[in-house]
Design a protein around this motif. Structure first.
Motif, PDB file in Angstrom:
ATOM      1  N   GLY A 108      -6.660   5.295   8.544  1.00 46.46           N
ATOM      2  CA  GLY A 108      -7.657   6.312   8.390  1.00 46.46           C
ATOM      3  C   GLY A 108      -7.757   6.298   6.492  1.00 46.46           C
ATOM      4  O   GLY A 108      -8.109   5.037   5.842  1.00 46.46           O
ATOM      5  N   ASP A 109      -7.599   7.355   6.261  1.00 44.62           N
ATOM      6  CA  ASP A 109      -7.514   7.521   4.614  1.00 44.62           C
ATOM      7  C   ASP A 109      -6.467   6.808   3.967  1.00 44.62           C
ATOM      8  O   ASP A 109      -5.322   7.126   4.042  1.00 44.62           O
ATOM      9  N   ALA A 110      -6.758   5.733   3.061  1.00 40.56           N
ATOM     10  CA  ALA A 110      -5.662   4.898   2.670  1.00 40.56           C
ATOM     11  C   ALA A 110      -5.940   4.969   1.102  1.00 40.56           C
ATOM     12  O   ALA A 110      -5.467   4.091   0.231  1.00 40.56           O
ATOM     13  N   LYS A 111      -6.195   6.073   0.808  1.00 33.29           N
ATOM     14  CA  LYS A 111      -6.667   6.346  -0.797  1.00 33.29           C
ATOM     15  C   LYS A 111      -5.204   6.204  -1.638  1.00 33.29           C
ATOM     16  O   LYS A 111      -5.266   5.915  -2.806  1.00 33.29           O
ATOM     17  N   ASP A 112      -4.152   6.665  -0.986  1.00 38.61           N
ATOM     18  CA  ASP A 112      -2.922   6.822  -1.704  1.00 38.61           C
ATOM     19  C   ASP A 112      -1.921   5.450  -1.615  1.00 38.61           C
ATOM     20  O   ASP A 112      -0.943   5.298  -2.003  1.00 38.61           O
ATOM     21  N   TYR A 113      -3.039   4.290  -1.339  1.00 39.53           N
ATOM     22  CA  TYR A 113      -2.138   3.185  -0.998  1.00 39.53           C
ATOM     23  C   TYR A 113      -1.435   2.659  -2.319  1.00 39.53           C
ATOM     24  O   TYR A 113      -0.213   2.272  -2.356  1.00 39.53           O
ATOM     25  N   GLY A 114      -2.080   2.812  -3.379  1.00 42.84           N
ATOM     26  CA  GLY A 114      -1.500   2.186  -4.529  1.00 42.84           C
ATOM     27  C   GLY A 114      -0.477   3.046  -5.147  1.00 42.84           C
ATOM     28  O   GLY A 114       0.538   2.531  -5.536  1.00 42.84           O
ATOM     29  N   LYS A 115      -0.641   4.229  -5.184  1.00 43.96           N
ATOM     30  CA  LYS A 115       0.482   5.275  -5.576  1.00 43.96           C
ATOM     31  C   LYS A 115       1.851   5.072  -4.487  1.00 43.96           C
ATOM     32  O   LYS A 115       3.068   5.040  -5.135  1.00 43.96           O
ATOM     33  N   LEU A 116       1.544   4.786  -3.646  1.00 39.97           N
ATOM     34  CA  LEU A 116       2.739   4.634  -2.479  1.00 39.97           C
ATOM     35  C   LEU A 116       3.389   3.340  -2.762  1.00 39.97           C
ATOM     36  O   LEU A 116       4.558   3.217  -2.622  1.00 39.97           O
ATOM     37  N   LEU A 117       2.559   2.069  -3.092  1.00 40.65           N
ATOM     38  CA  LEU A 117       2.923   0.662  -3.180  1.00 40.65           C
ATOM     39  C   LEU A 117       4.000   0.940  -4.581  1.00 40.65           C
ATOM     40  O   LEU A 117       5.159   0.321  -4.345  1.00 40.65           O
ATOM     41  N   GLN A 118       3.502   1.534  -5.452  1.00 43.16           N
ATOM     42  CA  GLN A 118       4.422   1.984  -6.629  1.00 43.16           C
ATOM     43  C   GLN A 118       5.620   2.589  -6.405  1.00 43.16           C
ATOM     44  O   GLN A 118       6.659   2.301  -6.744  1.00 43.16           O
ATOM     45  N   LEU A 119       5.445   3.426  -5.765  1.00 51.87           N
ATOM     46  CA  LEU A 119       6.793   4.338  -5.290  1.00 51.87           C
ATOM     47  C   LEU A 119       7.676   3.537  -4.531  1.00 51.87           C
ATOM     48  O   LEU A 119       9.023   3.432  -4.589  1.00 51.87           O
ATOM     49  N   SER A 120       7.399   2.591  -3.705  1.00 51.19           N
ATOM     50  CA  SER A 120       8.188   1.820  -2.761  1.00 51.19           C
ATOM     51  C   SER A 120       9.038   0.944  -3.643  1.00 51.19           C
ATOM     52  O   SER A 120      10.076   0.264  -3.034  1.00 51.19           O
ATOM     53  N   LYS A 121       8.491   0.660  -4.982  1.00 55.79           N
ATOM     54  CA  LYS A 121       9.179  -0.276  -5.686  1.00 55.79           C
ATOM     55  C   LYS A 121      10.335   0.652  -6.633  1.00 55.79           C
ATOM     56  O   LYS A 121      11.040  -0.226  -7.124  1.00 55.79           O
ATOM     57  N   LYS A 122      10.613   1.796  -6.291  1.00 58.52           N
ATOM     58  CA  LYS A 122      11.343   2.516  -7.081  1.00 58.52           C
ATOM     59  C   LYS A 122      12.806   2.847  -6.157  1.00 58.52           C
ATOM     60  O   LYS A 122      12.409   2.867  -5.033  1.00 58.52           O
ATOM     61  N   ASP A 123      13.561   3.172  -6.898  1.00 59.64           N
ATOM     62  CA  ASP A 123      15.098   3.419  -6.237  1.00 59.64           C
ATOM     63  C   ASP A 123      15.043   5.167  -5.665  1.00 59.64           C
ATOM     64  O   ASP A 123      15.998   5.379  -5.062  1.00 59.64           O
ATOM     65  N   ASP A 124      14.080   5.636  -6.182  1.00 59.04           N
ATOM     66  CA  ASP A 124      13.904   7.072  -5.597  1.00 59.04           C
ATOM     67  C   ASP A 124      12.455   7.481  -5.305  1.00 59.04           C
ATOM     68  O   ASP A 124      11.623   6.474  -5.119  1.00 59.04           O
ATOM     69  N   LEU A 125      12.195   8.681  -4.978  1.00 58.17           N
ATOM     70  CA  LEU A 125      10.990   9.145  -4.550  1.00 58.17           C
ATOM     71  C   LEU A 125      10.395   9.899  -5.802  1.00 58.17           C
ATOM     72  O   LEU A 125       9.171  10.476  -5.342  1.00 58.17           O
ATOM     73  N   GLY A 126      10.736   9.703  -7.095  1.00 58.68           N
ATOM     74  CA  GLY A 126      10.349  10.271  -7.828  1.00 58.68           C
ATOM     75  C   GLY A 126       9.856  11.620  -8.011  1.00 58.68           C
ATOM     76  O   GLY A 126       8.615  12.171  -8.427  1.00 58.68           O
ATOM     77  N   GLY A 127      10.971  12.269  -7.576  1.00 53.36           N
ATOM     78  CA  GLY A 127      10.549  13.914  -7.399  1.00 53.36           C
ATOM     79  C   GLY A 127       9.893  14.398  -6.238  1.00 53.36           C
ATOM     80  O   GLY A 127       9.944  15.520  -5.873  1.00 53.36           O
ATOM     81  N   LYS A 128       9.558  13.451  -5.291  1.00 54.32           N
ATOM     82  CA  LYS A 128       8.846  13.787  -4.118  1.00 54.32           C
ATOM     83  C   LYS A 128       9.770  14.276  -3.038  1.00 54.32           C
ATOM     84  O   LYS A 128      10.871  13.646  -3.098  1.00 54.32           O
ATOM     85  N   THR A 129       9.266  14.595  -2.032  1.00 56.34           N
ATOM     86  CA  THR A 129       9.962  14.651  -0.770  1.00 56.34           C
ATOM     87  C   THR A 129       9.258  13.993   0.107  1.00 56.34           C
ATOM     88  O   THR A 129       8.338  13.618   0.198  1.00 56.34           O
ATOM     89  N   PRO A 130      10.031  13.564   1.381  1.00 57.90           N
ATOM     90  CA  PRO A 130       9.551  12.920   2.408  1.00 57.90           C
ATOM     91  C   PRO A 130       8.248  13.577   3.031  1.00 57.90           C
ATOM     92  O   PRO A 130       7.174  12.957   3.329  1.00 57.90           O
TER      93      PRO A 130
END
Length: 657
Positions: free
Chosen positions: A13-35
């Motif tokens: 459905g709503d895929a507006k966060d795709y770009g942000k999540l793609l960037q996050l998947s390239k990092k070694d942590d969650l950037g201060g986020k939680t699952p």
């Protein structure tokens, strides 16, 4: 799994966060986020709801987000270069950070680098240059309007009327695209050929080996048995690898430049035509079998797809255009993932626009519903020409719609309701485009002058294998023994200023055969040179420039096919056609990659003939081979052994990851 790294995910459905999540998947942590915050959109501990992740600058990028994945350059790296090193232009950013010197996608007008540059300069209180390059102080839309109103037909006239200087590797393809989008004249006619980008220059997609793909049109995915046989026979005769593409077409791969006209002669004689897989144009219209065969089909989707492809084939645009027609709501042709898609209903068609796949997938949006075929095509005409007239260079329809004030509702008003009173003009523009269509390859095949543009060397009709890679057998076909040769760094082997008098002047071709502001390859034994003709230069040593033909970046023999540019400071450059590595043409030194250098050689013109001063052929070939070997030994590089790419079948049982 310990919940500390994003491994992947599926957005429904709503895929507006795709770009942000793609960037996050390239990092070694969650950037201060939680699952939980990622999955359910809740703010992380200590974070306010709706807090911007981009520092509030509107880029949608956090400072540690990777902007250039090829060279691993982050947004913070860009900001540092802009602020601390005064890298306020794309070329300066390339030089300081190397961003954009890989595939180049991040530095296109719609890429991340220009976005970060604009936001950073705005924060510093500095203005952002709005022109496409130093030669044209206009946006693409403004330049489109100027060329249209003044009926400009050539690049030189565009420079004289709306620009200055001699153009560069940025503005030449943009103007070429506008000219083709407005007038649809053959792009290889003299005066237009040398401003085309890599693929349009030879009417084929250049591959990493320096060879090209050959992809005939299969309108709507429809292809007759005799056409299939012709493709198979041609591929077998010329030793080409065949593959069904993702766009319901048959592609042939591994064609050398000089064989393209002969390959296409056989295809044209079999009734096939150019598929424009190389152009920023309509690529294909995908279709399911529709009501003709499928028991669920509501309309004849194949016939509709063929009609669309026959109408819009060859229409040039700011970026590639993909279409699809599905025969029912089951959507087998995936029409809602295309720039323009139609889904059949019991009453006609639903028309969707501005969708795409790729790195930033977008779902198409509904423009009109339950319309008949004639209305659907009329709306499609208007939509396409409005997009072509107003979009940025290299901007797909989805991001174009995102930037369009008022979005889809405004687009409906323009295209369906004719709010601006321009629909008749848009329709007329498309009619002219359709009327001017000619199969580009058919014209080349039967035009001796155009065929000459594909000759391998300027000084001989001989041919030789220019590829720097070996082939292996895989799945019953030839396949590149896949590896990238290392970059040849360090100083050039030869500099024209130090050429000894003992070297001989080698014939490099006739002056009349060289295109203005373009280059051709020159054969000297097994070695190859690149000779460039710049007739507008005042200095004698600038009108003819010779370099090695091997690009030090990845070692492909391709420099003669590069795009010549003139920087604002008077620097003449050449961009290699595959990876867009830029060199100073007069000195041979790397501009985008300062560690790379081209060898340069003395030239002269006498009685309509041009010459290059060179060492003996065997000596030159051996020197280049030794240079490549030395670099490989220094880096410990060894190509994979033959047969190391055999098919490896995966076990059918579950895998223990």
């Amino acid at each position: 799994a310990d919940g500390t790294k994003l491994m992947g995910g599926v957005l429904v459905g709503d895929a507006k966060d795709y770009g942000k999540l793609l960037q996050l998947s390239k990092k070694d942590d969650l950037g201060g986020k939680t699952p939980e915050s990622l999955a359910f959109g809740r703010p992380a501990p200590g974070e306010q709801a709706g807090a911007a992740v981009d520092g509030g600058d509107g880029t949608g990028l956090a400072d540690d987000d990777v902007v250039c994945s090829c060279l691993n350059v982050s947004k913070a790296d860009l900001k540092k270069a802009i602020i601390s090193e005064d890298a306020v232009t794309i070329p300066l950013i390339k030089k300081c950070t190397k961003a954009g010197t890989g595939c180049g996608g991040c530095v296109t007008p719609v890429g991340e680098v220009p976005r970060v540059l604009a936001a950073t300069l705005k924060a510093l209180g500095k203005s952002v240059a709005s022109g496409i390059c130093p030669h044209f102080p206009y946006t693409r839309k403004e330049l489109f309007d100027i060329i249209k109103i003044k009926e400009i037909k050539t690049f030189d006239d565009a420079l004289a009327i709306a620009g200055k200087g001699e153009g560069c590797e940025v503005c030449k393809p943009i103007v070429a695209s506008i000219l083709a989008g407005l007038w649809n004249q053959h792009i290889l006619q003299t005066g237009r050929d040398q401003i085309q980008d890599t693929n349009d220059r030879f009417l084929a997609n250049i591959q990493k080996t320096g060879t090209y793909s050959v992809i005939p049109r299969c309108a709507g995915g429809d292809i007759a048995p005799d056409e299939l046989i012709a493709i198979g026979q041609t591929a077998k005769k010329y030793g080409l690898r065949t593959k069904i593409t993702g766009a319901q077409r048959l592609g042939m791969y591994g064609a050398p430049q000089h064989q393209l006209p002969e390959i296409w002669r056989e295809l044209v004689q079999a009734g096939l035509e150019s598929g424009h897989a190389y152009g920023k144009a309509l690529r294909t219209v995908k279709s399911c079998v529709g009501s003709t065969w499928c028991r669920f089909g509501q309309q004849d989707s194949v016939s509709m797809a063929v009609a669309l492809e026959d109408r819009y084939k060859g229409v040039r645009a700011p970026h590639k255009i993909k279409m699809a027609v599905s025969g029912c709501l089951r959507e087998c042709a995936e029409a809602q993932g295309k720039d323009l898609g139609m889904i059949a209903t019991s009453k006609g068609y639903n028309l969707y626009v501005c969708g795409n796949g790729g790195a930033r997938p977008k779902h198409a949006v509904l423009l009109a519903s339950d319309i008949d075929e004639a209305t659907a095509i009329r709306y499609a005409d208007r939509f396409l020409m409005y997009y072509i007239s107003t979009a940025k260079h290299l901007q797909r329809t989805a991001p174009w719609l995102e930037e369009l004030p008022g979005g889809i509702e405004y687009l409906k008003q323009v295209v369906v309701e004719d709010k601006l009173g321009i629909c008749a003009e848009l329709e007329e523009m498309m009619v002219n485009n359709v009327a001017n269509y000619r199969c580009e390859w058919r014209e080349v095949v039967y035009d001796d002058e155009m065929r000459k543009k594909f000759q391998q060397f300027a000084n001989t009709t001989e041919v030789q294998n220019s590829e720097q890679i070996e082939y292996i057998s895989m799945r019953k076909q030839k396949h590149p023994n896949t590896y990238d040769l290392p970059d040849i760094t360090g100083p050039a082997l030869y500099e024209k200023e130090s050429a000894p008098e003992s070297w001989e002047w080698v014939f490099a071709g006739m002056v009349a055969d060289y295109p203005a502001d373009g280059g051709l390859a020159v054969k000297h034994g097994a070695a190859e040179l690149a000779m460039f003709h710049l007739p507008r230069q005042e200095a004698d040593d600038a009108r003819w420039i010779a370099t090695q033909n091997i690009c030090p970046h990845k070692q492909v023999r391709c420099m003669s096919r590069g795009l010549i540019g003139m920087k604002a400071v008077g620097q003449i450059t050449i961009a290699d056609p595959i990876y867009k590595t830029v060199y100073d043409l007069q000195t041979g030194r790397g501009v985008s990659h300062p560690s790379l250098s081209l060898s340069t050689f003395q030239t002269k013109e006498e009685q309509g003939r041009v010459f290059i001063r060179l060492p003996p052929a065997a000596e030159l070939a051996e020197a280049f081979a030794r240079q490549a070997k030395d670099v490989a030994e220094q880096l410990g590089f060894k190509p994979p052994p033959r047969g190391s790419h055999k098919d490896v079948p995966l076990p059918r049982k579950s895998l223990d990851w």
